[in-house]
Design a protein around this motif. Structure first.
Motif, PDB file in Angstrom:
ATOM      1  N   THR B 203      -9.926  68.383  77.234  1.00  0.00           N
ATOM      2  CA  THR B 203      -9.358  67.096  77.267  1.00  0.00           C
ATOM      3  C   THR B 203      -7.973  67.319  77.392  1.00  0.00           C
ATOM      4  N   VAL B 204      -7.371  66.959  78.346  1.00  0.00           N
ATOM      5  CA  VAL B 204      -6.153  67.051  78.504  1.00  0.00           C
ATOM      6  C   VAL B 204      -5.046  66.003  77.671  1.00  0.00           C
ATOM      7  N   GLU B 205      -4.483  66.496  76.679  1.00  0.00           N
ATOM      8  CA  GLU B 205      -3.992  65.677  75.818  1.00  0.00           C
ATOM      9  C   GLU B 205      -2.208  65.469  75.721  1.00  0.00           C
ATOM     10  N   GLU B 206      -1.951  64.343  75.675  1.00  0.00           N
ATOM     11  CA  GLU B 206      -0.389  64.002  76.020  1.00  0.00           C
ATOM     12  C   GLU B 206       0.307  64.978  74.972  1.00  0.00           C
ATOM     13  N   GLY B 207       1.356  65.602  75.504  1.00  0.00           N
ATOM     14  CA  GLY B 207       2.333  66.395  74.776  1.00  0.00           C
ATOM     15  C   GLY B 207       1.878  67.848  74.981  1.00  0.00           C
ATOM     16  N   THR B 208       0.848  67.979  75.894  1.00  0.00           N
ATOM     17  CA  THR B 208       0.618  69.493  76.251  1.00  0.00           C
ATOM     18  C   THR B 208       1.007  70.021  77.103  1.00  0.00           C
ATOM     19  N   ARG B 209       0.942  71.194  77.447  1.00  0.00           N
ATOM     20  CA  ARG B 209       1.584  71.943  78.696  1.00  0.00           C
ATOM     21  C   ARG B 209       0.634  71.591  79.740  1.00  0.00           C
ATOM     22  N   LEU B 210      -0.678  71.281  79.539  1.00  0.00           N
ATOM     23  CA  LEU B 210      -1.459  70.887  80.446  1.00  0.00           C
ATOM     24  C   LEU B 210      -1.221  69.745  81.229  1.00  0.00           C
ATOM     25  N   HIS B 211      -0.853  68.809  80.174  1.00  0.00           N
ATOM     26  CA  HIS B 211      -0.498  67.506  80.650  1.00  0.00           C
ATOM     27  C   HIS B 211       0.883  67.353  81.412  1.00  0.00           C
ATOM     28  N   VAL B 212       1.677  68.147  81.004  1.00  0.00           N
ATOM     29  CA  VAL B 212       2.983  68.215  81.935  1.00  0.00           C
ATOM     30  C   VAL B 212       2.618  68.564  83.261  1.00  0.00           C
ATOM     31  N   ASP B 213       1.809  69.697  83.455  1.00  0.00           N
ATOM     32  CA  ASP B 213       1.175  69.970  84.709  1.00  0.00           C
ATOM     33  C   ASP B 213       0.576  69.112  85.457  1.00  0.00           C
ATOM     34  N   LEU B 214      -0.190  68.465  84.856  1.00  0.00           N
ATOM     35  CA  LEU B 214      -1.007  67.359  85.490  1.00  0.00           C
ATOM     36  C   LEU B 214      -0.052  66.368  86.014  1.00  0.00           C
ATOM     37  N   VAL B 215       1.051  65.653  85.161  1.00  0.00           N
ATOM     38  CA  VAL B 215       2.003  64.864  85.492  1.00  0.00           C
ATOM     39  C   VAL B 215       2.644  65.292  86.807  1.00  0.00           C
ATOM     40  N   ARG B 216       2.987  66.566  86.724  1.00  0.00           N
ATOM     41  CA  ARG B 216       3.855  66.965  87.925  1.00  0.00           C
ATOM     42  C   ARG B 216       2.858  67.322  89.217  1.00  0.00           C
ATOM     43  N   GLY B 217       1.612  67.321  89.199  1.00  0.00           N
ATOM     44  CA  GLY B 217       0.665  67.578  90.038  1.00  0.00           C
ATOM     45  C   GLY B 217       0.309  68.890  90.400  1.00  0.00           C
ATOM     46  N   THR B 218       0.664  69.767  89.463  1.00  0.00           N
ATOM     47  CA  THR B 218       0.330  71.243  89.722  1.00  0.00           C
ATOM     48  C   THR B 218      -1.092  71.586  89.156  1.00  0.00           C
TER      49      THR B 218
END
Lengths: 599, 384
Positions: B203-218
Motif C-alpha cells: 500500500t503506498v502510504e503518504e509520506g513515503t518515498r514511493l508516494h513521492v514517486d507516485l505523485v511525480r509520476g515516476t
C-alpha cells in the motif's frame, strides 16, 4: 404628519454598498448606537449574511432632524437583491415615493441597477442618483455619471457623491431624501387601503406583515380583510422597526410598519395583496398584485427514506415563511417518496435546500432542476409539465412549448464576443446591442429559460472574468423541438435523472452528463454502465470500472487507530449516498446536470 | 477451526515501538529516526520511565503480560544488551506469564550469531525477519540492501541460537514485481521452513518515498488485479507448503499463529509503549505522540506521552470487535458480540452483506467469504 413622511428604497447592484449606506443612515440619525451596531443590520438571516445578498425585504423607520429645523420620518424599505426576486422588489418599490439609485463609482451601471431602475420608473418613483465608493483610487465619477444619464436618462447634475464606508456625504443624501422625494399622497378619511410588501413567520406572533398604508388608518382591534382571497382577520398589534420592533397605537396614511393579525401562514396574505377595513372596505385594490409562479422545479428526497415525514414537516414550516415556493408529494421509482418543489429560480432553490438541511438536519437528494413545459396533446388538452419523467409519450404530443425569457446583460466591451458565442450556443436570439459608453455594452437577448437555469450565470461570469451582470424576465412560451433525455444505470432508467432539452443540444448534453456522472460515481464492487438515451436510442455510454479490492493489508495497533477514523468518515459519507438499484449514488450525482460544462 | 482458541491469554499484550532504523525503506510510513547511539540511549531512558509510570498507575490492572512484541523500526539496531535490559524492566515492572510469547522484529542485516544467542538467552522466543522479497532488484527499488541470500544466513543463525518460532514478512505488488518473481519469492520462503509467513499487499502510504514517486509520476500505483492474483498464488503455494491462512495477511504452521497479533483482532487488551505506539485497555483506546522530542519531554516531567485518548462505550466496542474479528479466517463467535440481540442497523447491514456474498454465517460463527476478504474495509464501513 403626512407631509413629514418620506418613503424610499435603495436600488443597487450586489456589492455596490447598499447595506453599508443603510447602516450609515441608522448611525448618523442615532437610530442605533455604535455598541448595538452589527454590520449590515438589515440582513437579518444568517444565510443572507453568508451569501452577501438580501433575500427578504425589511423596512426601518429613521427619525431625521433636517436642516430646515423640522423633524421627518424616513421609512427605508430594503429590497431583495437577486434576479430571482423581481416581483418582491417591484412591490417594495410600489410602497415608496422615491428611490436612491446607488452605483459603485469603480464598477458603473450593472444589469440589476438597470432592471431595478426600470421597476422604479414603472412605479413612478422619484429616482436620485447616488455614486458610492468615491474614496477608491479607481473611482470614475464622470464616467459613471455619463452612464447613468445615457442608459437611464436620469439628470445627473445633482447626483450625490458618497463614501458609505468612510461616512462621507451621508447627511447630504438624507437632505436630498427630504427635499426631493415627495411626501406620500393618500386620504386619511377614506377606508383603509394598505399594500402588503413583505411578510414572514414568527414563532410567537404568527405571521408578521409589512405594509404601506395608502389610505385611511389601521389600529389594533380592527377587523381587516385580505382582498386577494377575502380572508378576514383581527389586528392584534401594529408598529414599526426602528430598527427594533416598536409597538404603536396605529399606522396612518402614508406610514410604513408591521401588522400582526393572527395569520397562521404567509400564504394568508401574499406580497402585493391589499388589506382593507372588513366593515368599510375600499372600492379598489392596490394595482399590480399577481400570484408569483415558480419557474424552476425539482424533486427533493431524503437520503434516509424513513425521514419522509420529517421532510414534509420541514417543508410545511418553511412554507409558512416563504409563500413563493410550492411543494407536493411525488414518487420516484429510483428515490421513493419525496416532493416536487417549485422555486423562483436556482438561487431560491439552493437557499431552500440549504435551509432544510441546516435548520431541520436533513440530508437531501435534489433531482435535476427543470422549467415548466407546456404540452398540447393530440386530444387538444393543455398540460404543464414540471417533472420530465411525467412527459407524455411523443405520439400523444401535438406540440411542445418551453418558457422564454428576455435577458439584459451588461459587460465590458472586450468580452462581447464571448457572450455572443455563449448566447448563440444557448439558442439565444439577439434583440439589442447598445454601447453605454465606449467600454461597456448592454446586450438584450431572448433565451429559452431551460438554457439559463442550469449554469448560464456561472458560464457568463467565467467568460467575462466576473465582470458581466445579468437580469431577466419571463416573456412567454414558444414552440420548440424538445426531447426527453434519460439516464440509465446498468440498463435501468433512473427517473430522477431525466431531463428535457432541445434536440440539437441533446447529443452534447447526453455525452457531457455521462462523462460527469462517471467522475461523480465512486467505484463499486461491480461495473457501472452509464448510458444517456433518447427513447430507445442510446446516445452516450460511459463505464465506471469495478473496484478490485478494498482491504487494509496491515491491521495492527497503529493501523487500527488510523483506519477506524477513516472508516468512521466513510460511514458518514455513505449516509449522503442513495442506493438506486444496486448502485450507490452520491448526492452530487443527481445534480451532475448543473456541473457539466460546454468546453 | 484453525486457531482452536477463543482467547490469547488471561494476561495483557505489550507492544514496544523501537523507532530506529539504519535507513528508511521506500514503502515505510512508520514513525522512526535513523539510528544513532545517543538517540538510542535517550530513548531507552524514556522508555524505562514510561514502563515505570504505567506500572505505578497500574494501567494493566495487575494482569501479567501474556505476549510481548518489540517492533519498529528495527529493534535489532539496539544491542542485545540493551534489548535484554528492556525485557528485564518489563519482567520486573509488569510480570510476564510463564508461557508468554516474546517476539522480536529483526532485520536480516543487523544480526550476528552471538547477538541472537544472547537474545534467546534473555528470553525472546519468537523472531520476525523483514524479508519482503527474494529478488535483489525488487529490494533495491524499495531502498533495501540488495542481498536476498542474507536471509539464509540469518535464519540459520537464529535457529542455531535456539529460535524455533520464526516469521518472515513478504510484500507483494512491489514496483517491477511480476507474478513469476512473486512465485519464486514464495517458493524460496517456504524452502526456508519458517513457522509463520506474513504476506502484505503493498500500500503506498503518504509520506513515503514511493508516494513521492507516485505523485511525480515516476512510479505507478500497485495494480490491484495483479495483487489479487498474487494473493491467490500466496494462499495456494503456502497451503501446499503446509501453512494455513488464519488472517487476511497471515499464514502459519498449525499451532503457530502470532499470539500477540491475534489480540488486535480478538478484541483483547494491549498496551503500547514508545513513540507512536497505540493501546487498547478496558475499552479505552489511547496512543502516544509520534515525536521523540515530545516523548522525552513528557516523560522527563513525569507525564505519559499520550496524545489521543478515547473511552469506547460497550456498543462501540462490540462493533469494532466485529469488524476486526472478521479479518480472521475463522471469523468470530457470534456470542462474543455480547449477549442479546444485535442492534437493528448491524443486523440490517449483516443481512445485506450476506446477500451480497461478502459475509457468511454458519455454525454460530460469522466470517468474511473469499470475496469479502478482498473488501474487508468496505465491510468494516458498513458494520461500524
Amino acid at each position: 404628519m403626512q407631509t413629514h413622511i418620506r418613503n424610499f428604497s435603495i436600488i443597487a447592484h450586489i456589492d455596490h454598498g447598499k447595506s453599508t449606506l443603510a447602516d450609515r443612515f441608522l448611525e448618523t440619525t442615532g437610530a442605533i448606537t455604535a455598541r448595538e451596531f452589527r454590520e449590515q443590520i438589515l440582513d437579518a438571516m444568517d444565510l443572507e449574511r453568508e451569501r452577501g445578498i438580501t433575500i427578504k425585504a425589511h423596512a426601518v423607520v429613521i427619525r431625521y432632524q433636517a436642516s430646515d429645523g423640522q423633524g421627518y420620518v424616513l421609512n427605508l424599505i430594503d429590497t431583495p437583491g437577486h434576479v430571482d426576486f423581481t416581483y418582491e422588489v417591484s412591490r417594495s418599490l410600489a410602497a415608496c415615493e422615491g428611490a436612491l439609485l446607488l452605483v459603485d463609482a469603480t464598477q458603473g451601471v450593472e444589469a440589476q441597477t438597470i432592471a431595478n431602475a426600470h421597476l422604479a420608473f414603472a412605479n413612478r418613483l422619484r429616482v436620485i442618483p447616488v455614486i458610492n465608493k468615491i474614496d477608491l483610487p479607481s473611482a470614475d465619477i464622470e464616467g459613471v455619471k455619463h452612464q447613468i444619464q445615457e442608459v437611464l436618462g436620469l439628470d445627473v447634475e445633482d447626483a450625490l457623491l458618497v463614501s458609505a464606508k468612510e461616512g462621507r456625504g451621508i447627511r447630504e443624501v438624507l437632505e436630498a431624501v427630504v427635499a426631493r422625494i415627495p411626501p406620500p399622497a393618500g386620504d386619511p378619511e377614506k377606508p383603509l387601503k394598505a399594500l402588503v410588501f413583505d411578510s414572514w413567520f414568527d414563532n410567537y406572533q404568527g405571521v408578521i406583515v409589512l405594509i404601506r398604508v395608502v389610505d385611511g388608518m389601521i389600529r389594533p382591534g380592527m377587523k381587516i380583510r385580505a382582498m386577494s382571497n377575502k380572508r378576514a382577520f383581527e389586528v392584534t398589534e401594529v408598529g414599526v422597526f426602528s430598527p427594533k420592533r416598536t409597538r404603536t397605537d396605529g399606522l396612518s396614511t402614508g406610514e410604513v410598519g408591521y401588522v400582526c393579525a393572527g395569520m397562521r401562514e404567509v400564504a394568508d396574505t401574499k406580497i402585493g395583496d391589499t388589506l382593507t377595513d372588513a366593515v368599510r372596505p375600499t372600492d379598489s385594490a392596490f394595482a399590480g398584485y399577481k400570484e408569483v409562479k415558480p419557474l424552476v422545479f425539482c424533486g427533493l428526497y431524503s437520503t434516509d427514506t424513513a425521514r419522509f415525514e420529517d421532510l414534509r414537516d420541514a417543508l410545511q414550516k418553511l412554507r409558512l415563511n416563504d409563500s413563493s415556493f410550492v411543494y407536493e408529494p411525488e414518487t420516484s421509482l429510483a428515490l421513493g417518496f419525496g416532493f416536487r418543489c417549485g422555486f423562483l429560480g436556482l438561487l431560491h432553490m439552493e437557499i431552500i435546500r440549504e435551509r432544510l438541511e441546516r435548520e431541520y438536519d436533513l440530508t437531501l437528494i435534489t433531482t435535476s432542476p427543470t422549467v415548466v413545459y407546456r404540452v398540447i396533446t393530440t386530444a387538444g388538452k393543455e398540460l404543464y409539465i414540471d417533472n420530465p419523467s411525467k412527459l407524455p409519450s411523443l405520439s400523444s404530443i401535438e406540440r411542445l412549448e418551453e418558457p422564454v425569457i428576455e435577458t439584459t446583460i451588461i459587460t465590458p466591451e472586450r468580452f462581447v464576443g464571448n457572450i455572443l458565442q455563449l448566447c448563440q450556443d444557448r439558442r439565444g436570439v439577439q434583440k439589442g446591442l447598445q454601447y453605454l459608453d465606449p467600454t461597456r455594452v448592454m446586450l438584450t437577448y431572448e433565451l429559452p429559460l431551460n438554457e439559463v437555469i442550469l449554469d448560464f450565470y456561472d458560464r457568463l461570469k467565467s467568460k467575462t472574468q466576473g465582470y458581466a451582470s445579468l437580469d431577466y424576465e419571463l416573456i412567454g412560451y414558444r414552440e420548440s423541438d424538445l426531447v426527453k433525455l434519460d439516464i440509465l444505470l446498468n440498463g435501468e432508467t433512473v427517473d430522477a435523472l431525466s431531463f428535457i432539452t432541445h434536440r440539437d443540444r441533446a447529443q452534447a448534453r447526453g455525452r457531457q452528463l455521462a462523462e460527469k456522472m462517471k467522475e461523480l460515481i465512486p467505484k463499486q464492487m461491480f461495473e457501472v454502465a452509464i448510458q444517456a438515451a433518447i427513447g430507445n436510442k442510446v446516445i452516450a455510454r460511459e463505464t465506471v470500472g469495478a473496484l478490485k479490492k478494498n482491504v487494509t493489508a496491515k491491521c495492527y495497533g497503529g493501523d487500527i487507530t488510523r483506519k477506524r477514523k477513516l472508516w468512521e468518515k466513510q460511514k458518514e459519507g455513505k449516509k449522503r449516498m442513495k442506493q438506486v438499484g444496486r448502485v450507490e449514488l452520491p448526492q452530487e450525482a443527481f445534480l451532475a446536470l448543473l456541473k457539466v460544462t460546454d468546453d | 477451526m484453525i486457531l482452536k482458541i477463543s482467547r490469547v491469554s488471561m494476561g495483557v499484550g505489550l507492544y514496544i515501538h523501537v523507532p530506529f532504523c539504519r535507513t528508511r525503506c521506500h514503502f515505510c510510513a512508520f514513525y522512526l529516526q535513523i539510528h544513532r547511539e545517543d538517540r538510542a540511549e535517550a530513548y531507552l531512558q524514556s522508555l524505562e520511565r514510561e514502563i515505570h509510570l504505567h506500572a505505578a498507575r497500574n494501567t494493566t490492572g495487575s494482569r501479567p503480560l501474556g505476549t510481548v512484541y518489540l517492533g519498529g523500526g528495527t529493534p535489532t539496531t539496539l544491542t542485545s544488551e540493551q534489548l535484554s535490559n528492556v525485557l528485564a524492566w518489563v519482567r520486573s515492572y509488569f510480570g510476564v506469564e510463564e508461557d508468554a510469547e516474546l517476539t522480536l522484529e529483526a532485520h536480516p542485516d543487523t544480526v550476528t550469531g552471538e547477538e541472537l544467542e544472547r537474545l534467546a538467552e534473555a528470553g525472546f522466543n519468537r523472531i520476525s525477519f523483514g524479508l519482503e522479497s527474494m529478488d535483489d532488484e525488487e529490494l533495491r527499488r524499495i531502498g533495501r540492501s540488495p542481498d536476498a541470500r542474507r536471509i539464509h544466513v540469518a535464519v540459520q543463525l537464529a535457529r542455531e541460537a535456539g529460535f524455533v518460532n520464526l516469521n518472515l514478512d513478504l510484500i507483494y505488488g512491489l514496483p517491477g514485481q511480476s507474478l513469476d518473481s512473486w512465485r519464486s519469492t514464495l517458493d524460496q520462503t517456504i524452502a526456508l521452513d519458517p513457522t509463520h509467513v506474513s504476506c502484505y499487499a503493498l500500500t503506498v502510504e503518504e509520506g513515503t518515498r514511493l508516494h513521492v514517486d507516485l505523485v511525480r509520476g515516476t512510479a505507478n500505483e500497485p495494480d490491484p488485479v495483479l495483487q489479487n492474483a498474487m494473493e491467490d498464488e500466496a494462499e495456494d503455494r503456502l497451503a501446499r507448503g503446509g501453512y494455513e491462512r488464519y488472517e487476511i495477511s497471515n499464514y502459519c504452521r498449525p499451532g503457530f499463529p502470532c499470539r500477540h497479533n491475534l489480540r488486535y483482532w480478538m478484541n483483547e487488551d494491549y498496551l503500547g509503549l514508545g513513540p507512536s505506539a497505540q493501546s487498547y485497555v478496558n475499552g479505552r483506546r489511547f496512543g502516544n505522540v509520534d515525536d521523540l522530542a515530545v516523548y522525552h519531554d513528557a516523560l522527563e516531567s513525569g507525564r505519559l506521552p499520550i496524545l489521543q485518548d478515547e473511552q469506547l462505550n460497550s456498543e462501540r466496542q462490540r462493533r469494532e470487535a466485529l469488524v476486526f474479528g472478521l479479518r480472521l479466517t475463522d471469523g468470530m463467535d457470534i456470542t462474543t458480540l455480547g449477549a442479546g440481540p444485535r442492534p437493528a442497523d448491524v443486523e440490517r447491514a449483516l443481512t445485506h452483506l450476506i446477500d451480497r456474498g461478502l459475509v457468511e454465517e454458519a455454525a454460530g460463527r460469522i466470517r468474511l467469504t473469499a470475496v469479502g476478504r478482498r473488501f474487508a474495509d468496505s465491510v468494516a464501513v458498513e458494520l461500524l
